[in-house]
Design a protein around this motif. Sequence first.
Motif, PDB file in Angstrom:
ATOM      1  N   HIS A 270       8.021  -7.661  -6.228  1.00  0.00           N
ATOM      2  CA  HIS A 270       7.853  -8.433  -5.455  1.00  0.00           C
ATOM      3  C   HIS A 270       8.611  -7.779  -3.867  1.00  0.00           C
ATOM      4  O   HIS A 270       9.598  -6.890  -4.434  1.00  0.00           O
ATOM      5  N   THR A 271       8.119  -8.261  -2.545  1.00  0.00           N
ATOM      6  CA  THR A 271       8.863  -7.670  -1.528  1.00  0.00           C
ATOM      7  C   THR A 271       9.452  -9.238  -0.830  1.00  0.00           C
ATOM      8  O   THR A 271       9.646  -9.754  -1.582  1.00  0.00           O
ATOM      9  N   ASP A 272      10.547  -8.326   0.108  1.00  0.00           N
ATOM     10  CA  ASP A 272      11.002  -9.386   0.793  1.00  0.00           C
ATOM     11  C   ASP A 272       9.883  -9.877   2.551  1.00  0.00           C
ATOM     12  O   ASP A 272       8.742  -9.301   2.502  1.00  0.00           O
ATOM     13  N   ASN A 273      10.178 -10.985   3.232  1.00  0.00           N
ATOM     14  CA  ASN A 273       9.966 -10.961   3.834  1.00  0.00           C
ATOM     15  C   ASN A 273       9.557 -10.690   5.730  1.00  0.00           C
ATOM     16  O   ASN A 273       9.020 -10.866   6.258  1.00  0.00           O
ATOM     17  N   VAL A 274      10.337  -8.871   5.275  1.00  0.00           N
ATOM     18  CA  VAL A 274      10.215  -8.132   7.201  1.00  0.00           C
ATOM     19  C   VAL A 274       8.572  -7.771   6.996  1.00  0.00           C
ATOM     20  O   VAL A 274       8.707  -6.687   5.301  1.00  0.00           O
ATOM     21  N   PRO A 275       8.222  -7.805   7.468  1.00  0.00           N
ATOM     22  CA  PRO A 275       6.437  -7.098   7.848  1.00  0.00           C
ATOM     23  C   PRO A 275       7.248  -5.466   7.615  1.00  0.00           C
ATOM     24  O   PRO A 275       7.878  -5.212   8.506  1.00  0.00           O
ATOM     25  N   LEU A 276       5.886  -4.818   6.838  1.00  0.00           N
ATOM     26  CA  LEU A 276       6.364  -3.333   7.590  1.00  0.00           C
ATOM     27  C   LEU A 276       5.347  -3.187   8.842  1.00  0.00           C
ATOM     28  O   LEU A 276       4.305  -3.646   8.900  1.00  0.00           O
ATOM     29  N   SER A 277       5.761  -1.817   9.229  1.00  0.00           N
ATOM     30  CA  SER A 277       5.085  -1.780  10.890  1.00  0.00           C
ATOM     31  C   SER A 277       3.603  -1.342  10.890  1.00  0.00           C
ATOM     32  O   SER A 277       2.927  -1.579  11.316  1.00  0.00           O
ATOM     33  N   GLY A 278       3.147  -0.816   9.523  1.00  0.00           N
ATOM     34  CA  GLY A 278       1.519  -0.738   9.329  1.00  0.00           C
ATOM     35  C   GLY A 278       1.357   1.074   9.549  1.00  0.00           C
ATOM     36  O   GLY A 278       0.894   1.638   8.935  1.00  0.00           O
ATOM     37  N   ASN A 279       2.397   1.831   9.814  1.00  0.00           N
ATOM     38  CA  ASN A 279       2.093   3.412  10.046  1.00  0.00           C
ATOM     39  C   ASN A 279       2.415   4.214   9.201  1.00  0.00           C
ATOM     40  O   ASN A 279       2.275   4.639   9.165  1.00  0.00           O
ATOM     41  N   GLY A 280       3.102   3.633   7.868  1.00  0.00           N
ATOM     42  CA  GLY A 280       3.193   3.902   6.429  1.00  0.00           C
ATOM     43  C   GLY A 280       2.473   4.102   6.072  1.00  0.00           C
ATOM     44  O   GLY A 280       1.008   3.922   5.785  1.00  0.00           O
ATOM     45  N   ARG A 281       3.226   4.449   4.444  1.00  0.00           N
ATOM     46  CA  ARG A 281       1.739   5.208   3.459  1.00  0.00           C
ATOM     47  C   ARG A 281       0.951   3.692   3.105  1.00  0.00           C
ATOM     48  O   ARG A 281       0.328   3.644   3.176  1.00  0.00           O
ATOM     49  N   TYR A 282       1.972   2.826   3.247  1.00  0.00           N
ATOM     50  CA  TYR A 282       1.675   1.437   2.969  1.00  0.00           C
ATOM     51  C   TYR A 282       1.315   0.232   4.062  1.00  0.00           C
ATOM     52  O   TYR A 282       2.393  -0.077   5.000  1.00  0.00           O
ATOM     53  N   PRO A 283      -0.170  -0.620   3.838  1.00  0.00           N
ATOM     54  CA  PRO A 283       0.270  -1.041   5.270  1.00  0.00           C
ATOM     55  C   PRO A 283       0.882  -2.390   5.301  1.00  0.00           C
ATOM     56  O   PRO A 283       0.925  -2.983   6.443  1.00  0.00           O
ATOM     57  N   ASP A 284       0.938  -2.668   4.415  1.00  0.00           N
ATOM     58  CA  ASP A 284       1.302  -4.244   4.173  1.00  0.00           C
ATOM     59  C   ASP A 284       2.305  -3.995   2.935  1.00  0.00           C
ATOM     60  O   ASP A 284       2.902  -3.700   1.822  1.00  0.00           O
ATOM     61  N   ASN A 285       2.931  -5.795   2.718  1.00  0.00           N
ATOM     62  CA  ASN A 285       3.605  -5.725   1.654  1.00  0.00           C
ATOM     63  C   ASN A 285       3.064  -5.932   0.487  1.00  0.00           C
ATOM     64  O   ASN A 285       3.624  -5.976  -0.741  1.00  0.00           O
ATOM     65  N   TRP A 286       1.203  -6.701   1.013  1.00  0.00           N
ATOM     66  CA  TRP A 286       1.121  -6.508  -0.911  1.00  0.00           C
ATOM     67  C   TRP A 286       0.856  -5.641  -1.248  1.00  0.00           C
ATOM     68  O   TRP A 286       0.901  -5.120  -2.424  1.00  0.00           O
ATOM     69  N   ALA A 287       0.552  -4.114  -0.750  1.00  0.00           N
ATOM     70  CA  ALA A 287       0.200  -2.978  -0.611  1.00  0.00           C
ATOM     71  C   ALA A 287       1.556  -2.780  -1.404  1.00  0.00           C
ATOM     72  O   ALA A 287       1.355  -1.191  -3.018  1.00  0.00           O
ATOM     73  N   LEU A 288       2.914  -2.722  -0.358  1.00  0.00           N
ATOM     74  CA  LEU A 288       4.110  -1.902  -1.361  1.00  0.00           C
ATOM     75  C   LEU A 288       4.837  -2.450  -2.564  1.00  0.00           C
ATOM     76  O   LEU A 288       4.698  -2.024  -3.712  1.00  0.00           O
ATOM     77  N   SER A 289       4.180  -3.909  -2.991  1.00  0.00           N
ATOM     78  CA  SER A 289       4.617  -4.265  -4.416  1.00  0.00           C
ATOM     79  C   SER A 289       3.544  -4.427  -5.125  1.00  0.00           C
ATOM     80  O   SER A 289       4.167  -3.923  -6.372  1.00  0.00           O
ATOM     81  N   SER A 290       2.212  -3.769  -4.720  1.00  0.00           N
ATOM     82  CA  SER A 290       1.647  -3.721  -6.216  1.00  0.00           C
ATOM     83  C   SER A 290       1.504  -2.203  -6.626  1.00  0.00           C
ATOM     84  O   SER A 290       1.645  -2.266  -7.464  1.00  0.00           O
TER      85      SER A 290
END
Length: 343
Positions: A270-290
């Motif tokens: 699970h992540t918080d509701n702060v969106p990722l910039s999309g420029n890093g390794r993970y495009p969004d919180n879905w990808a980061l949490s998985s």
Amino acid sequence: MALARNSRHKRTVDYWPGFVDALSTLLMAIMFLLTVFVVGQFILSREISGRDEVLNRLNSQINELTQALALEKSGKQDLEDSVANLQASLSAAEGERSRLQTLLDAGSGNSQAAQQRVGTLTQQLDEQKQASARALSQVDLLNQQIAALRSQIAAVEAALQSSEQKDQTSQVKIADLGRRLNVALAQRVQELNRYRSDFFGRLREILSDRDNIRIVGDRFVFQSEVLFPSGAADLNPDGQAEMVKLAAALIDLSKEIPPEINWVLRVDGHTDNVPLSGNGRYPDNWALSSARAIAVVKFLIAHGVPADRLVAAGFGEFQPIAPGDTPEARATNRRIELKLTEK
């Protein structure tokens, strides 16, 4: 003599139209009965599929056969009435022939004309006898068909009764199996709950006594900061140390849980509701949490936990446990949850 001839002409009755009507009615009744019989045979030949469909179809067939039987009886009564009328006509014709024969013997009237009339009446009498015989044979045939229909109705009723008995037996068996299944499932749930309690108890003993590792309901919760750097999915040294303890506890627990209990440890990211910039390794919180859940699962597998006992799932920011956008709420929502459950 003239008076006798006039009286003879007045008493002459033309039976031919009535005979034709009776024969037409008989033929129509026979055609109708044959049609009903063929339709009944077709309906009875269809295969029965499904419990409810069988019962409805059999009841419908019984109703149709009952109606056909009533029609058969009505047709039989009509034929019997026709036979009675023909027999009455036959008796009248025989009386007329006898009367003419008497007149002929007494020498009254024209003997040649009387003889011709007698011959005509004799021929008509023979034809009526033949029609009466045919009608009687049709009555016998109808009686046989009615008996066959009654046999079919009895067979259908027997099949219906047998189907109802089988249905009742099946319902009893289903109810008993359902009860036994519920008891077995309840026992499995109780056993799994007991092992879950033991598992959580061991985790309390072996893991560090830290505020950011806690039990919430039926889940063991790690705050993400314990295991991962910010925005990353690679276990930090402290997180690896905690996961080594977790792997050891899982290996010990797997030896105690009976093999018939098909358990798994579900790792939820699970992540918080702060969106990722999309420029890093993970495009969004879905990808980061998985990715974080998968990293925990792979680490546990590398340290001896069977892969078929682990499940990884990512929920992004969509399953928060702390409402609001404060730093404390967001820190609480960034977490890894462990849940011991059945497959």
